[in-house]
Design an enzyme around this catalytic site. Structure first.
Site, PDB file in Angstrom:
ATOM      1  N   ARG A 154       0.820  -1.216   0.000  1.00  0.00           N
ATOM      2  CA  ARG A 154       0.000   0.000   0.000  1.00  0.00           C
ATOM      3  C   ARG A 154       0.855   1.267   0.000  1.00  0.00           C
ATOM      4  O   ARG A 154       0.583   2.210  -0.740  1.00  0.00           O
ATOM      5  CB  ARG A 154      -0.933   0.001   1.220  1.00  0.00           C
ATOM      6  CG  ARG A 154      -1.970  -1.115   1.226  1.00  0.00           C
ATOM      7  CD  ARG A 154      -2.782  -1.048   2.509  1.00  0.00           C
ATOM      8  NE  ARG A 154      -3.799  -2.077   2.596  1.00  0.00           N
ATOM      9  CZ  ARG A 154      -3.611  -3.266   3.151  1.00  0.00           C
ATOM     10  NH1 ARG A 154      -2.427  -3.565   3.671  1.00  0.00           N
ATOM     11  NH2 ARG A 154      -4.590  -4.152   3.207  1.00  0.00           N
ATOM     12  N   ILE A 155       1.890   1.292   0.839  1.00  0.00           N
ATOM     13  CA  ILE A 155       2.724   2.494   0.944  1.00  0.00           C
ATOM     14  C   ILE A 155       3.571   2.662  -0.310  1.00  0.00           C
ATOM     15  O   ILE A 155       3.680   3.764  -0.864  1.00  0.00           O
ATOM     16  CB  ILE A 155       3.609   2.433   2.195  1.00  0.00           C
ATOM     17  CG1 ILE A 155       2.740   2.372   3.455  1.00  0.00           C
ATOM     18  CG2 ILE A 155       4.534   3.647   2.256  1.00  0.00           C
ATOM     19  CD1 ILE A 155       3.508   2.031   4.724  1.00  0.00           C
ATOM     20  N   ASP A 174       9.966  -6.338  -5.539  1.00  0.00           N
ATOM     21  CA  ASP A 174       9.120  -6.970  -4.531  1.00  0.00           C
ATOM     22  C   ASP A 174       8.979  -8.429  -4.946  1.00  0.00           C
ATOM     23  O   ASP A 174       8.718  -8.702  -6.127  1.00  0.00           O
ATOM     24  CB  ASP A 174       7.746  -6.297  -4.470  1.00  0.00           C
ATOM     25  CG  ASP A 174       6.944  -6.700  -3.232  1.00  0.00           C
ATOM     26  OD1 ASP A 174       6.871  -7.920  -2.955  1.00  0.00           O
ATOM     27  OD2 ASP A 174       6.393  -5.824  -2.558  1.00  0.00           O
ATOM     28  N   PRO A 206       7.880  -4.189   5.432  1.00  0.00           N
ATOM     29  CA  PRO A 206       7.965  -4.468   6.867  1.00  0.00           C
ATOM     30  C   PRO A 206       9.294  -5.097   7.225  1.00  0.00           C
ATOM     31  O   PRO A 206      10.009  -5.624   6.360  1.00  0.00           O
ATOM     32  CB  PRO A 206       6.805  -5.445   7.099  1.00  0.00           C
ATOM     33  CG  PRO A 206       6.609  -6.117   5.782  1.00  0.00           C
ATOM     34  CD  PRO A 206       6.919  -5.062   4.747  1.00  0.00           C
ATOM     35  N   ALA A 233      10.654   2.805   6.804  1.00  0.00           N
ATOM     36  CA  ALA A 233      10.055   1.498   7.072  1.00  0.00           C
ATOM     37  C   ALA A 233      10.481   0.971   8.444  1.00  0.00           C
ATOM     38  O   ALA A 233       9.837   1.255   9.453  1.00  0.00           O
ATOM     39  CB  ALA A 233      10.426   0.526   5.958  1.00  0.00           C
ATOM     40  N   ARG A 234      11.578   0.221   8.503  1.00  0.00           N
ATOM     41  CA  ARG A 234      12.088  -0.335   9.749  1.00  0.00           C
ATOM     42  C   ARG A 234      13.594  -0.134   9.818  1.00  0.00           C
ATOM     43  O   ARG A 234      14.308  -0.376   8.849  1.00  0.00           O
ATOM     44  CB  ARG A 234      11.772  -1.834   9.846  1.00  0.00           C
ATOM     45  CG  ARG A 234      10.320  -2.150  10.170  1.00  0.00           C
ATOM     46  CD  ARG A 234       9.983  -1.760  11.612  1.00  0.00           C
ATOM     47  NE  ARG A 234       8.598  -2.080  11.956  1.00  0.00           N
ATOM     48  CZ  ARG A 234       7.574  -1.251  11.793  1.00  0.00           C
ATOM     49  NH1 ARG A 234       7.794  -0.048  11.263  1.00  0.00           N
ATOM     50  NH2 ARG A 234       6.369  -1.590  12.143  1.00  0.00           N
ATOM     51  N   ASP A 258      13.872   7.932   8.862  1.00  0.00           N
ATOM     52  CA  ASP A 258      12.819   8.157   9.844  1.00  0.00           C
ATOM     53  C   ASP A 258      12.806   7.035  10.865  1.00  0.00           C
ATOM     54  O   ASP A 258      12.038   7.068  11.822  1.00  0.00           O
ATOM     55  CB  ASP A 258      11.455   8.254   9.153  1.00  0.00           C
ATOM     56  CG  ASP A 258      10.346   8.620  10.129  1.00  0.00           C
ATOM     57  OD1 ASP A 258      10.490   9.644  10.823  1.00  0.00           O
ATOM     58  OD2 ASP A 258       9.350   7.876  10.214  1.00  0.00           O
ATOM     59  N   GLU A 263      16.888   2.551  17.620  1.00  0.00           N
ATOM     60  CA  GLU A 263      16.096   3.735  17.954  1.00  0.00           C
ATOM     61  C   GLU A 263      15.326   3.651  19.263  1.00  0.00           C
ATOM     62  O   GLU A 263      14.917   4.681  19.822  1.00  0.00           O
ATOM     63  CB  GLU A 263      15.087   4.019  16.834  1.00  0.00           C
ATOM     64  CG  GLU A 263      13.952   3.013  16.738  1.00  0.00           C
ATOM     65  CD  GLU A 263      13.001   3.315  15.587  1.00  0.00           C
ATOM     66  OE1 GLU A 263      11.791   3.336  15.827  1.00  0.00           O
ATOM     67  OE2 GLU A 263      13.478   3.539  14.459  1.00  0.00           O
ATOM     68  N   HIS A 295      10.856   8.736  13.732  1.00  0.00           N
ATOM     69  CA  HIS A 295       9.790   7.775  13.411  1.00  0.00           C
ATOM     70  C   HIS A 295       8.422   8.466  13.371  1.00  0.00           C
ATOM     71  O   HIS A 295       7.459   8.038  14.006  1.00  0.00           O
ATOM     72  CB  HIS A 295       9.770   6.630  14.434  1.00  0.00           C
ATOM     73  CG  HIS A 295       9.365   5.319  13.827  1.00  0.00           C
ATOM     74  ND1 HIS A 295       9.999   4.135  14.102  1.00  0.00           N
ATOM     75  CD2 HIS A 295       8.372   5.003  12.949  1.00  0.00           C
ATOM     76  CE1 HIS A 295       9.425   3.141  13.431  1.00  0.00           C
ATOM     77  NE2 HIS A 295       8.439   3.649  12.729  1.00  0.00           N
TER      78      HIS A 295
END
Length: 331
Positions: A154-155, A174, A206, A233-234, A258, A263, A295
């Site tokens: 989606r993102i 992907d 993810p 993302a992560r 981000d 973190e 984040h």
């Protein structure tokens, strides 16, 4: 039926209160994150609503089973910090919010890229010293670049639509191809191939154990000299030490982060009195070609409302029917 919600921020309270009033379901609001010393507060509640990017107590699901809790409904996407094996063992359902606002994160990723391309860190520092000269810090335009999207969920798809508006060339990787994007011919066969062709690599997938350090020293070496990396993302997806080395050497043109590998003790904490003790983080933040944010890519009014409402709706569905559209597969 009654729920307890942990780690409730002031900006979330009105959405919890509105939902509770409309549904006539009590929701106890706790400002603190889930810890061993406040887990007992969940006793007697049907569901725990949580938002926590850090570590949950080791006995989290053990205690919830003892307390009679039937569902853990998290207000975010990632479940990599939850012991799903324990949840399955004790028969506790887990739900998440797979899409609270894809556009919020997609828009933010492009916002920070624009700042990198126009060298805003340098100009802010110059202006603070009353130096208003331009040269030699000329910028770049997105339409002149090839953008590599890692993850076309989606993102990722929302980001692609925005980049199309800028006129950029778009490539993507992907393992699972979206049929519409497949028809547009934007997919490449491997991440290595993507890295070798793009000016900007932006991560929209993810995190999981198998994807730890997806972008490591070897993968960075595949990137074009002067390429940019965007991570909303992560943090675990990027080897932060390898990233720092590539930024300092000039291999990479810049990075917008981000999220950061280490973190948890930093982001969403007030460290004005103590400062940050993580030297790797401090080195990254000090670089002119790095934009670090705590984040917050998700953090819009629309997203916050959706995160609260969807998590509460999911918990209600699980308690009433045993099912929810947002159930996490416990394996």
């Amino acid at each position: 039926m009654k729920f307890i919600a942990y780690n409730v921020r002031p900006d979330e309270r009105k959405y919890f209160e509105n939902w509770s009033a409309k549904q006539d379901i009590p929701v106890k609001l706790i400002a603190d994150e889930v810890k061993s010393d406040n887990l007992a507060l969940a006793k007697g509640y049907d569901a725990v609503i949580s938002f926590q990017t850090g570590t949950y107590p080791a006995d989290f699901f053990d205690k919830l089973a003892e307390f009679g809790v039937k569902d853990v409904s998290i207000r975010n996407v990632g479940v990599d910090n939850l012991n799903l094996t324990a949840a399955k063992k004790y028969g506790i359902a887990v739900t998440n919010v797979p899409a609270y606002s894809p556009n919020a994160i997609a828009e933010f990723s492009i916002t920070v890229l624009l700042q990198l391309l126009r060298q805003q860190n340098i100009f802010r520092k110059r202006m603070a010293e009353n130096d208003y000269r331009w040269a030699p810090f000329v910028g770049k335009e997105i339409r002149a670049l090839t953008i590599g999207i890692v993850g076309t969920g989606r993102i990722g798809k929302a980001a692609i639509e925005i980049y199309k508006g800028f006129g950029a060339k778009i490539l993507a990787y992907d393992p699972y191809h979206d049929p519409k994007l497949e028809s547009e011919g934007i997919y490449v066969d491997s991440l290595e191939e993507l890295c070798g062709q793009v000016d900007v690599l932006t991560l929209h997938m993810p995190g999981s154990d198998k994807d730890g350090h997806l972008i490591d020293e070897a993968m960075i070496a595949n990137l074009k000299d002067g390429a940019y990396i965007i991570n909303t993302a992560r943090g675990s997806l990027i080897d932060a030490k390898a990233l720092l080395a590539a930024l300092k050497s000039g291999k990479l043109g810049g990075a917008a982060l981000d999220t950061y590998e280490y973190e948890t003790p930093i982001f969403n904490h007030d460290l004005k009195q103590t400062g940050v003790k993580d030297e790797l983080f401090n080195e990254l933040v000090a670089l002119d070609n790095v934009i670090m944010t705590p984040h917050i890519a998700f953090y819009t009014e629309t997203a916050v409302e959706n995160m609260v409402n969807i998590s509460l709706d999911s918990a209600k569905d699980v308690i009433m029917t045993g099912k929810a559209d947002t159930l996490v597969d416990l394996g």
